[in-house]
Enzyme design. Structure first.
Site, PDB file in Angstrom:
ATOM      1  N   GLU A 177       0.823  -1.211   0.000  1.00  0.00           N
ATOM      2  CA  GLU A 177       0.000   0.000   0.000  1.00  0.00           C
ATOM      3  C   GLU A 177       0.859   1.265   0.000  1.00  0.00           C
ATOM      4  O   GLU A 177       1.332   1.699   1.043  1.00  0.00           O
ATOM      5  CB  GLU A 177      -0.927   0.011   1.228  1.00  0.00           C
ATOM      6  CG  GLU A 177      -1.790   1.269   1.302  1.00  0.00           C
ATOM      7  CD  GLU A 177      -2.741   1.305   2.503  1.00  0.00           C
ATOM      8  OE1 GLU A 177      -2.619   0.459   3.407  1.00  0.00           O
ATOM      9  OE2 GLU A 177      -3.604   2.194   2.523  1.00  0.00           O
ATOM     10  N   LYS A 219      -2.518  -1.979  -3.208  1.00  0.00           N
ATOM     11  CA  LYS A 219      -3.565  -1.143  -2.602  1.00  0.00           C
ATOM     12  C   LYS A 219      -3.186   0.325  -2.769  1.00  0.00           C
ATOM     13  O   LYS A 219      -2.511   0.907  -1.911  1.00  0.00           O
ATOM     14  CB  LYS A 219      -3.729  -1.513  -1.124  1.00  0.00           C
ATOM     15  CG  LYS A 219      -4.696  -0.599  -0.358  1.00  0.00           C
ATOM     16  CD  LYS A 219      -5.097  -1.200   0.977  1.00  0.00           C
ATOM     17  CE  LYS A 219      -5.978  -0.245   1.758  1.00  0.00           C
ATOM     18  NZ  LYS A 219      -6.692  -0.903   2.856  1.00  0.00           N
TER      19      LYS A 219
HETATM   20  P1  13P Z   1      -9.442   3.928   4.231  1.00  0.00           P
HETATM   21  O1  13P Z   1     -10.258   3.232   3.166  1.00  0.00           O
HETATM   22  O2  13P Z   1     -10.264   4.493   5.340  1.00  0.00           O
HETATM   23  O3  13P Z   1      -8.466   4.897   3.632  1.00  0.00           O
HETATM   24  O4  13P Z   1      -8.588   2.815   4.969  1.00  0.00           O
HETATM   25  C1  13P Z   1      -7.921   1.896   4.200  1.00  0.00           C
HETATM   26  C2  13P Z   1      -6.680   1.487   4.856  1.00  0.00           C
HETATM   27  O5  13P Z   1      -6.494   0.351   5.205  1.00  0.00           O
HETATM   28  C3  13P Z   1      -5.621   2.495   5.043  1.00  0.00           C
HETATM   29  O6  13P Z   1      -4.433   1.854   5.376  1.00  0.00           O
END
Ligand code: 13P
Length: 337
Positions: A177, A219
């Site tokens: 991510e 992500k």
């Molecule tokens: P949000 O969809 O609230 O941004 O959270 C996703 C997430 O796991 C952030 O690390």
């Protein structure tokens, strides 16, 4: 559910429009969310709330994976079932956040580097024993005056690659991510630039660390203008620019891209995802890994009251279904009512 390799796990999580429920809020973040509904963030309340979500009928057929926090992966329901088993029963796979948050990058006041590599191998081995099938590590990239610097991007993306290698060695799919934050006055073009540089660097490092991308899920953020920007981008613009940005650097063999919601509203997150799947022109599944955009309505319906459990579960089930439809590109606004 039996899987013979990481690619099968990653493919399952995003199959048939399924996406990921990000329920891995750290205790301080969970407190922030509970503060908005005046609920005390105790271990029991956090458990009750997560149990409400994981036992909602919205889980089955809509959610392929749930990201947990360290506390949650060890918790049991009121009736004594582990939350891990509750998730498995719904047809979703349990996963775990393994990063340890942010520290300043080389003394910077604005740029950060995600920590947690030191004892990661041991922690991953334990999480795999506790039933985790996948993991998550979040890198944070800020847009502002003269930032993000390439040095900060590269340091974060190299850490993501090192993490991904260790997760795979322990038999778990890594969710990588690289979140370019929505906070700020920047334009959609600024976001495109920062996102594009981050994702390109990430896949370069994944390759050099020999990470198996067929057993990895990306992500990312969507490409949007900043939350305080005067610019208003259309749904088409966000969709087109996000797809273009991903197509530049994401290899076709990656099984899935699952967006974070990052401060977009529930409807914006759904509408943007749906638009991208209607536009098409990419090789991976394009799905969701939402925290706030899957939970906001549920939190507001629940309000910490046992008698609102059903209402909370229904609110969650609705968002889960809407996002599944968006991941299939067959959502429309009239389905929201
Ligand atoms: P949000 O969809 O609230 O941004 O959270 C996703 C997430 O796991 C952030 O690390």
């Amino acid at each position: 559910m039996n899987f013979s390799n990481l690619s099968e796990i990653a493919t399952y999580i995003v199959s048939e429009g399924k996406g990921i429920l990000a329920a891995d809020e750290s205790n301080p973040t969970c407190k922030k969310r509970f503060d908005t509904i005046s609920v005390e963030s105790t271990e029991e309340n956090r458990r009750d709330y997560r149990e409400l979500l994981f036992s909602s009928k919205g889980m089955s057929e809509n959610i392929g994976g749930v990201i947990l926090f360290d506390e949650t992966i060890r918790q049991k329901t009121d009736a004594g079932q582990s939350l891990v088993d509750l998730i498995l029963e719904s047809g979703a796979l349990p996963g775990i956040k393994v990063d340890k948050g942010l520290k300043p990058f080389e003394g910077s006041e604005v740029e950060t580097l995600t920590q947690g590599l030191d004892d990661l191998d041991e922690r991953c081995a334990e999480y795999a024993k506790l039933g985790a099938k996948f993991t998550k590590w979040r890198a944070v990239i800020n847009i502002g005056d003269g930032i993000p610097t390439q040095e900060c991007i590269d340091a974060n993306m190299e850490a993501l690659a090192k993490y991904a290698k260790i997760a795979q060695k322990n038999g778990m799919v890594p969710i990588v991510e690289p979140e370019v934050l929505i906070n700020g006055k920047h334009t959609i073009e600024d976001c495109y630039d920062a996102t594009s540089r981050s994702i390109k660097s990430l896949f370069d490092y994944l390759k050099s660390y020999d990470v198996d991308v067929t057993g990895t899920i990306l992500k990312p953020n969507m490409v949007t203008a900043g939350s305080d920007s005067d610019q208003k981008s259309s749904v088409e613009e966000v969709g087109e620019m996000t797809i273009k940005c991903l197509n530049e650097s994401v290899p076709d063999e990656l099984p899935g891209v699952a967006f974070l919601s990052g401060g977009q509203t529930e409807i914006e997150s759904t509408e943007h995802l749906d638009k991208m799947n209607k536009i098409g022109g990419f090789a991976w599944k394009l799905s969701f890994s939402y925290g706030r955009a899957l939970q906001q309505s549920a939190l507001n319906a629940w309000l910490g009251k046992p008698e609102n459990k059903n209402a909370g579960q229904q609110a969650f089930a609705h968002r889960a279904k809407m996002n599944k439809l968006a991941a299939l590109g067959i959502w429309s606004a009239d389905l929201e009512n």
